[in-house]
Design an enzyme around this catalytic site. Sequence first.
Site, mmCIF file in Angstrom:
data_model
loop_
_atom_site.group_PDB
_atom_site.id
_atom_site.type_symbol
_atom_site.label_atom_id
_atom_site.label_comp_id
_atom_site.label_asym_id
_atom_site.label_seq_id
_atom_site.Cartn_x
_atom_site.Cartn_y
_atom_site.Cartn_z
ATOM 1 N N ARG A 33 -39.062 57.122 48.719
ATOM 2 C CA ARG A 33 -38.229 58.412 48.504
ATOM 3 C C ARG A 33 -38.175 58.342 46.710
ATOM 4 N NH1 ARG A 33 -34.347 58.120 53.606
ATOM 5 N NH2 ARG A 33 -35.944 58.506 54.965
ATOM 6 N N GLU A 177 -28.457 53.100 67.640
ATOM 7 C CA GLU A 177 -29.255 54.198 67.474
ATOM 8 C C GLU A 177 -30.743 54.261 67.980
ATOM 9 O OE1 GLU A 177 -30.102 54.596 63.061
ATOM 10 O OE2 GLU A 177 -31.372 56.327 63.226
ATOM 11 N N LYS A 219 -25.584 56.836 67.606
ATOM 12 C CA LYS A 219 -26.064 57.428 66.722
ATOM 13 C C LYS A 219 -27.564 58.216 67.186
ATOM 14 C CE LYS A 219 -27.862 57.298 61.817
ATOM 15 N NZ LYS A 219 -27.706 56.578 60.380
ATOM 16 N N SER A 261 -29.894 62.737 60.738
ATOM 17 C CA SER A 261 -30.404 64.171 60.404
ATOM 18 C C SER A 261 -31.804 64.101 60.938
ATOM 19 C CB SER A 261 -30.124 64.455 58.879
ATOM 20 O OG SER A 261 -30.425 63.564 57.930
ATOM 21 N N GLY A 262 -32.457 62.952 60.691
ATOM 22 C CA GLY A 262 -33.923 63.094 61.202
ATOM 23 C C GLY A 262 -35.021 63.875 60.502
ATOM 24 N N GLY A 263 -34.738 64.370 59.297
ATOM 25 C CA GLY A 263 -35.832 65.090 58.533
ATOM 26 C C GLY A 263 -35.490 66.586 58.849
ATOM 27 N N ARG A 294 -30.695 61.255 54.935
ATOM 28 C CA ARG A 294 -31.416 62.423 53.964
ATOM 29 C C ARG A 294 -30.653 63.586 53.871
ATOM 30 N NH1 ARG A 294 -36.909 61.825 57.235
ATOM 31 N NH2 ARG A 294 -35.333 60.926 58.659
HETATM 32 P P1 13P Z 1 -31.507 60.479 58.321
HETATM 33 O O1 13P Z 1 -30.495 61.176 58.373
HETATM 34 O O2 13P Z 1 -32.363 60.556 56.873
HETATM 35 O O3 13P Z 1 -32.279 60.648 59.724
HETATM 36 O O4 13P Z 1 -31.103 58.674 58.380
HETATM 37 C C1 13P Z 1 -30.299 58.279 59.183
HETATM 38 C C2 13P Z 1 -30.578 56.845 59.177
HETATM 39 O O5 13P Z 1 -29.534 56.170 58.953
HETATM 40 C C3 13P Z 1 -31.729 56.503 60.013
HETATM 41 O O6 13P Z 1 -31.479 55.130 60.543
#
Ligand code: 13P
Length: 339
Positions: A33, A177, A219, A261-263, A294
């Site tokens: 990043r 998660e 999550k 958020s996943g992208g 993100r």
């Molecule tokens: P994002 O919200 O960027 O997907 O990351 C969450 C996270 O902690 C991934 O494990």
Amino acid sequence: MNKQNLKETIREIFSNGKGILAMDESNPTCNTRFATVGIPQTVEMRRKYRELIVTTPGLNKSIGGAILSNETIREETSDGEPMVNMLISAGIIPGIKVDMGAKTFAGFQSELVTEGLDGLRERLAEYKTMGARFAKWRAVITIGHGIPSGACIGANVHALARYAALCQEADIVPIVEPEVLMTGNHSLQRCYDVTEKVLKVLFYQLYRFRIDLEGMILKPNMVIAGKESGESNSVDEVARATVDCFLASVPAAVPAIAFLSGGQSPQEASVHLNAINKNFKDRLPWIVAFSFARAIQQPCLDAWKGQDSNVEKAQKLLHKRAKLSAAARMGKYSTSMEK
Ligand code: 13P
């Protein structure tokens, strides 16, 4: 296991409409990043960035818990104050990512299994002395031709359940998660089907491993079409599919769902979370909040660019995204608040 402690930690994290900030990127992910915005990929720059985050004024109004990496939980600010203490004194509960990353799943091309169970009991005990009250383990499920395989889902949820049991034994709240990736050209319906299956298998495994559902946080991903699918769904379609999928597979005993958020762009993530909470409020048995990395950090990182002179501007953007995410958690977000 002290069930009351676990419940109290969860209550505090989500009190007053707050959610979780994920700032636990592994060093390679954080470096990637940094590279996209031209920031040098060094230990010191990562430390400075984490310092910028934990010293952001007013972050505690929207953030009740922050997930740290093994590097950050041991670090100090430039003034010699442990980062963890900065969070604790602001009323933000520190959490810790304890998995060792998603690795190639032997025998199954293009699928991943998360490692990190060896020595976990001892690592949890150490993190607890450092102030961590919750933990995170991320399993990664990829959608593609003929995948995910049953073996990949099975291995990942087995590890999640063993991890959750070790956390609860140590009075640490497990964030469980299972991330179904947005990468790929799959439809929203396919994401729905895979997410539902993963969650059903996961909760069966959590039951078998005697996990106290009231003492965990889920999550997950939202139900959304693959990034390369070309399919465009309305906000209401995404919110409805997500709510239907979770009502079909997540027990009401789970106190909170905190989405990754996943992208998705920061605004997309806020719009979707808001629609879930606003349009389906009466159907949700759980707190439906966020644990974004993100979607909270990206504008801040873009503005910082590794320069001390940009810290204040970057902190304001971080604060704003945290605030908008918290508004979405309460179904009180609108795009006009972006201005
Ligand atoms: P994002 O919200 O960027 O997907 O990351 C969450 C996270 O902690 C991934 O494990």
